[in-house]
Write a protein that holds these residues in place. Sequence first.
Motif, mmCIF file in Angstrom:
data_model
loop_
_atom_site.group_PDB
_atom_site.id
_atom_site.type_symbol
_atom_site.label_atom_id
_atom_site.label_comp_id
_atom_site.label_asym_id
_atom_site.label_seq_id
_atom_site.Cartn_x
_atom_site.Cartn_y
_atom_site.Cartn_z
ATOM 1 N N ALA A 160 -6.485 -1.482 -7.191
ATOM 2 C CA ALA A 160 -6.553 -0.104 -6.689
ATOM 3 C C ALA A 160 -7.662 0.093 -5.667
ATOM 4 N N ASN A 161 -7.847 -0.877 -4.792
ATOM 5 C CA ASN A 161 -8.718 -0.730 -3.637
ATOM 6 C C ASN A 161 -7.860 -0.855 -2.384
ATOM 7 N N SER A 162 -8.419 -1.296 -1.303
ATOM 8 C CA SER A 162 -7.642 -1.420 -0.060
ATOM 9 C C SER A 162 -8.026 -2.712 0.656
ATOM 10 N N LEU A 163 -7.860 -3.828 -0.048
ATOM 11 C CA LEU A 163 -8.285 -5.122 0.491
ATOM 12 C C LEU A 163 -7.351 -5.635 1.579
ATOM 13 N N LYS A 164 -6.063 -5.290 1.464
ATOM 14 C CA LYS A 164 -5.039 -5.712 2.425
ATOM 15 C C LYS A 164 -5.001 -7.239 2.556
ATOM 16 N N THR B 145 -7.456 3.784 18.982
ATOM 17 C CA THR B 145 -8.791 3.287 18.629
ATOM 18 C C THR B 145 -9.111 3.445 17.145
ATOM 19 N N ASN B 146 -8.453 4.375 16.475
ATOM 20 C CA ASN B 146 -8.752 4.584 15.056
ATOM 21 C C ASN B 146 -8.246 3.403 14.224
ATOM 22 N N ALA B 147 -9.120 2.862 13.372
ATOM 23 C CA ALA B 147 -8.749 1.690 12.573
ATOM 24 C C ALA B 147 -8.900 1.933 11.074
ATOM 25 N N SER B 148 -9.051 3.191 10.678
ATOM 26 C CA SER B 148 -9.255 3.471 9.252
ATOM 27 C C SER B 148 -8.097 4.227 8.613
ATOM 28 N N ILE C 182 0.440 -1.190 18.499
ATOM 29 C CA ILE C 182 -0.890 -1.802 18.483
ATOM 30 C C ILE C 182 -1.719 -1.393 17.270
ATOM 31 N N ASN C 183 -1.352 -0.303 16.603
ATOM 32 C CA ASN C 183 -2.127 0.128 15.433
ATOM 33 C C ASN C 183 -1.826 -0.787 14.244
ATOM 34 N N THR C 184 -2.861 -1.249 13.549
ATOM 35 C CA THR C 184 -2.680 -2.170 12.422
ATOM 36 C C THR C 184 -3.207 -1.616 11.098
ATOM 37 N N ARG D 196 3.216 -4.742 11.519
ATOM 38 C CA ARG D 196 3.268 -5.408 10.220
ATOM 39 C C ARG D 196 2.557 -4.628 9.114
ATOM 40 N N SER D 197 2.030 -3.470 9.463
ATOM 41 C CA SER D 197 1.273 -2.724 8.451
ATOM 42 C C SER D 197 2.064 -1.576 7.838
ATOM 43 N N ILE D 198 2.981 -0.969 8.595
ATOM 44 C CA ILE D 198 3.749 0.165 8.071
ATOM 45 C C ILE D 198 4.646 -0.286 6.923
ATOM 46 N N THR D 199 4.486 0.363 5.773
ATOM 47 C CA THR D 199 5.333 0.064 4.623
ATOM 48 C C THR D 199 6.196 1.254 4.210
ATOM 49 N N SER D 200 5.910 2.434 4.734
ATOM 50 C CA SER D 200 6.674 3.619 4.344
ATOM 51 C C SER D 200 6.829 4.555 5.531
ATOM 52 N N LEU D 201 8.081 4.914 5.827
ATOM 53 C CA LEU D 201 8.383 5.843 6.921
ATOM 54 C C LEU D 201 9.457 6.815 6.463
#
Length: 813
Positions: free
Chosen positions: A71-75, A721-724, A749-751, A779-784
């Motif tokens: 339950a963290n965000s290690l990815k 530019t936002n990466a969080s 480009i957003n990851t 490769r990061s989007i898992t839900s749309l």
Amino acid sequence: MLKTNTCLRELDLAENFIEDDGCVALAECLMINNSLTHLDLRGNFIEVDGAKALAKTLRTNTTLTHVNLSANSLKDEGCVALGRALVGAGTTLRHLDLGANFIMDQGCMVLAKSLTQNQTLTNLELHANNITDGGCKALAAMLKTNTTLRTLDLSHNKVSDDSCKALAKALQANASLTSIDLSNNLIGDGGCMAQARSLKNNRTLSILKLAGNAIQDTGCKALARSLKINASLTSLSLAGNSVGDAGGKALTKILESNTTLTSLDLGENEFGHRVCRAQAKSLMTNTTLSVLRLSGNDFGISACKSLAKTLAVNTSLKSLDLSDSNIGDEGCKALADVLVANQSLSELRLSDNNIGDDCSESLAGVLLSNTTLTALDLSGNIIGDAGGQSLAASLRANTTLSTLDLQDNAIGNVGGRALARICKSNTSLTTLDLAGNECMDDGGKALADSFDSDLPEPTYDGLKAEAKSLDASTELRLAGNALGDDGCEALVRSLDTNTSLTSLDLSGTETGDEGCRHLAKHLRTNTALTSLDLTGNVFMDEGCAALAASLEDSPSLTVLDLSGNEIGDDGCAALGRLLERNQVLTNLSLSGNAVGDEGCKALAAGLQTNTSLAILDLFSNFVRDEGCRTLAKSLEMNSTLQILDLCANSIKKDGIKALAKTLKVNSALKSLDLSANVITEEGCKALAAGLETNVGLTNLEMCGTEICDEGCKALAKSLRTNASLTHLDLRNNDIGDKGCKALARRLKINTSLTSIDLSGNAIGDAGCQALLENIGTNRSITSLDVVDNRIGDDVSKALSERLQQSPARRWVL
């Protein structure tokens, strides 16, 4: 402390706000510490940097054996770092929990490769991630050579039939794994049949969990055939699949000869009375099954009677779950008749079965003579006062029952009073759940007396509560009672002498200002309570002020929920003073009150110096631009608040601009909910400017805020530019194709973004196609979610066909 301490073995820091900085500092200490063996960091907002620091530590640390980072965000990046650390010759880690960390195939593949060389890890938990075929097949390849791993948890991922087949093939060669959890995946009959084939050769697997998949009769029959040969499997779960009578009968028939299976879960499938009768027949000869769960299968009264006859001769079954099985009073009485003599069953669950007071009298008779039953669940039935009295009378003599669940049973004052008296004299009952009944009047007074052994025999009416371990209680729930101020006064008397109660739920109990004053008086000296829930009562500023004043020096209370009352600005003024002086409270909820700008200013003043509060909920109040501005200003100095809910207030562009300015300098805030305010295009552009440099916010919700294409374009620009930011909620706005296209382009480009909700907008075919085209490389989007837009049938059909190629992702069209 850890640098010099040589005694501490276990450290539990779960569900705090440690984040990367704290994790890095902790990792540095562990480079020196040589005593700690167990470290629990679950739920701490730890991301990649924290994971890398811990990975570095694991390369040299020689004492840590258990690490929980769930339950963290290690990815993937964090998982890769930890995986590589496991290759080190000196590693001692045996248990690693990486559940719910947004890990995908890349991270899983590196982890699997590391385990081909690692010789210490025995337990690996990867539940609730986004692992698909690539990651599963890598794990399967690892299992062919790994000789140390004992437990593997892949539940709540995207394991398909192909992945399951690869794992099954690996199990034919693996001689160490004893437990694998594949629950809640995408496994059908094909994957199940492959697992069944592996069981014919595998001699070590003892636990197989396949619950919540899409397995039908064919797969279940294959498992049944394998159990004729397999001699190692002791626990099998197939709950929540689509197994019908044919599959169910095949599996239960095997129990007549199987001598290894001890636990079988067939709950929530699609079979009826025929399977239950077959199960009863098999239990006549089976002497090893000890746990049987058949809940949620509508087999009815006659089948229940067959099962009851079996219990008269079966001596191995310890736990039986027949919840939601439509057995009624008649079926329940049949069970009660045999349980009088049965001396093996210790747990019986009969919730949601339309059982009335007649049958509860029969069960009460069981408790008078049965000496093995320790847990009885009758929740969601209709036993009423008469049933409550009958059970209470039997508990005078019973010395074995420790858990009794009677919630939602229409028990009133008479039954409640009878049960409360028993709580005082019975020494075995440790958990009593009476929530959701109908006790009123002086409710709670009888329970208060049951806490205090020096009080005389109670004479008050009414009870609706859950009391855990009444002699050493840690949790008490009185939710939904009409206790009123008098009941509250009687209840809190017990707090003077009780030193173990940590959680008190008085939500919906009609507690007013007077009741709050009684409660406040006792809270001044109480040093044990950590959580207090007063949601949905009727107190106003006066009661709130009394509570706030009593908690200024509280050394223990961390969670205070005052939602759904009538607290206004004066009450908030007292809470503001509380925040200035109290440095223990972490969670304050004021949703659904009457907090305005002045009240918000008081809270903001408190936040400027407060160093403990992590969650502030102001949902559905009357905060306007002025209050929002002062709150935003305080967050420029506050470095501890993590979650702020301002949904459904009256905030417009000026307030939003102030918050946007704060986001440029505040890195502590992780979640911000601005839904149901009037953000519009101008406010959205300001927020976007703040997001461009913000490095902390991960969740932003702006549902129903009048955002159109131009506002969406501005947000899209910030994603460059936002990466969080990981979750963006733009539901129910006025975003059309232009805004959607701009957002789609940024996804190339957003990851960092993993979830986007665009449902209920004005997006047409062009916008939706742009999303799909650009998201292919992301490769990061898992839900749309794009439901309730203006997508035509042809485009929707084409999209559905293409999206079937992406099983790792959740698409809602």
